[in-house]
Design a protein around this motif. Sequence first.
Motif, PDB file in Angstrom:
ATOM      1  N   GLY A   1       8.806   4.543 -16.136  1.00 30.99           N
ATOM      2  CA  GLY A   1       7.517   4.012 -16.558  1.00 30.99           C
ATOM      3  C   GLY A   1       6.334   4.839 -16.110  1.00 30.99           C
ATOM      4  O   GLY A   1       5.300   4.885 -16.788  1.00 30.99           O
ATOM      5  N   SER A   2       6.470   5.497 -14.966  1.00 30.02           N
ATOM      6  CA  SER A   2       5.326   6.204 -14.379  1.00 30.02           C
ATOM      7  C   SER A   2       5.300   7.690 -14.701  1.00 30.02           C
ATOM      8  O   SER A   2       4.246   8.323 -14.644  1.00 30.02           O
ATOM      9  CB  SER A   2       5.351   6.045 -12.855  1.00 30.02           C
ATOM     10  OG  SER A   2       6.469   6.729 -12.296  1.00 30.02           O
ATOM     11  N   GLY A   3       6.476   8.274 -15.005  1.00 30.72           N
ATOM     12  CA  GLY A   3       6.554   9.707 -15.222  1.00 30.72           C
ATOM     13  C   GLY A   3       6.812  10.503 -13.968  1.00 30.72           C
ATOM     14  O   GLY A   3       6.896  11.730 -14.013  1.00 30.72           O
ATOM     15  N   TRP A   4       6.950   9.838 -12.811  1.00 30.63           N
ATOM     16  CA  TRP A   4       7.282  10.509 -11.564  1.00 30.63           C
ATOM     17  C   TRP A   4       8.800  10.604 -11.446  1.00 30.63           C
ATOM     18  O   TRP A   4       9.514   9.679 -11.826  1.00 30.63           O
ATOM     19  CB  TRP A   4       6.757   9.719 -10.364  1.00 30.63           C
ATOM     20  CG  TRP A   4       5.273   9.632 -10.255  1.00 30.63           C
ATOM     21  CD1 TRP A   4       4.464   8.735 -10.889  1.00 30.63           C
ATOM     22  CD2 TRP A   4       4.413  10.456  -9.472  1.00 30.63           C
ATOM     23  NE1 TRP A   4       3.155   8.951 -10.546  1.00 30.63           N
ATOM     24  CE2 TRP A   4       3.102   9.994  -9.671  1.00 30.63           C
ATOM     25  CE3 TRP A   4       4.638  11.531  -8.610  1.00 30.63           C
ATOM     26  CZ2 TRP A   4       1.999  10.588  -9.044  1.00 30.63           C
ATOM     27  CZ3 TRP A   4       3.542  12.113  -7.977  1.00 30.63           C
ATOM     28  CH2 TRP A   4       2.243  11.647  -8.199  1.00 30.63           C
ATOM     29  N   PRO A   5       9.334  11.691 -10.895  1.00 29.87           N
ATOM     30  CA  PRO A   5      10.782  11.756 -10.687  1.00 29.87           C
ATOM     31  C   PRO A   5      11.215  10.743  -9.634  1.00 29.87           C
ATOM     32  O   PRO A   5      10.392  10.300  -8.818  1.00 29.87           O
ATOM     33  CB  PRO A   5      11.018  13.194 -10.217  1.00 29.87           C
ATOM     34  CG  PRO A   5       9.715  13.639  -9.661  1.00 29.87           C
ATOM     35  CD  PRO A   5       8.657  12.920 -10.447  1.00 29.87           C
TER      36      PRO A   5
END
Length: 416
Positions: free
Chosen positions: A338-342
């Motif tokens: 959802g956030s785009g962070w790994p």
Amino acid sequence: MKRAAAFPAASLCLALALAGCSADPEAADGRVHLTFWHGYTESDGDVLEQIVEDFNTSQDDVVISTEVNPWDVIDDTVLPALSAGTGPEIVAMPSERLPVYADRRALVNLDDFYADDPAAPELQPGAVDMVTTDGGAYGVPTGFVPLTMFYNKALFAEAGVEVPTTWDEWVAAAEKLTVDSDGDGTPEQYGLALPDHATVGNGVWPTLFYGNGGDVVQDGRAVVDSPENAETLEFWHDAIATGSISPTGLDGVKGDSLFAGGRVAMYVGGPWMASVADENGVDYGIAPVPAGPRSPAASAIGVSMALTVQADDEQRSAAKEFFSYFLAHERSVTWSLGSGWPPLRTDVGPDEVDDNPVVAALTTQAPLARPLLPGVVNNADVLEAVDKLTQRAMAGQPVDALLAEAQQEVEEALDE
């Protein structure tokens, strides 16, 4: 390293009294109530709000209420609010701010959480280093992402160039991808945009230093003046001066714009560059920053959440329950997608997040990530010294003198 003053005297007295004088955290409903300040405002904010809501409904003992503001507003207001007893019990902040608030005694040491929580051994080691200052953990990571190389697939195909994996290959590819059709010395297309100051998170040049065995600060000591860093600066100055593979005097904002406009074939940035490329119709690929002579490495950008001194014992226990909930395997996957962070956990593989190709690519690169200046309180002045060093070195000024000057400025920043 010298310690800055904590709160002003009156504020310190108030902070010490908070636990004994704050209102009973159990409201009329019998639950422990916590306020959580954060600055996630886009898709990352949506998924974080959903995780908080799910936590609230998953049990009957704790309620978390969120307040969302821009990161700079949180930075400006959290200390006055804590001093007045009206601040949050949980606050999220960019990683470079965590040592500042830990140094000012605004945050609670979380070593016991890391000793007891089952998720702790699964966290990316660099993410844990990111929240460690003065030998103790003062935060829980919510984001830890390595800088990565974005490349323009169309320009690569046209030039018949392979994705580089080493510095030498990187320069050779950039030379083939640089186009100066009219021969006026100013290319219409650059192989690489390498900002020499004000770069993304100020992490591009530390990334290059790491790749050649150098650094800026180690174990609280300035180490910027080193033979390894001299070699790095000379290598990249020579590459740019000889082949005009990158504009000079470039900052990160202009670098973003050049890549978005299709005028640059390769660029080092964070995951948001995927959205920038999509919005501008750039068909891009993602690859690790090419390895330096000593090792592959990438500086990381991070965010963490922390527990403030405003929380009493019951609130501290309740906050740690939420931290455990957030770091669980299932939420780690949900948060990443959802956030785009790994993923923050090492046991979440690319196959679990392949619904988001950018996240999946960054997941494979996460082991390369190193936090930028972890535990350094006066990191802004340290990075300013590095900025001056790299900008002047790329302009052709003598590297040895620049490094000596930067070393002194970093030492002074660490001693403040």
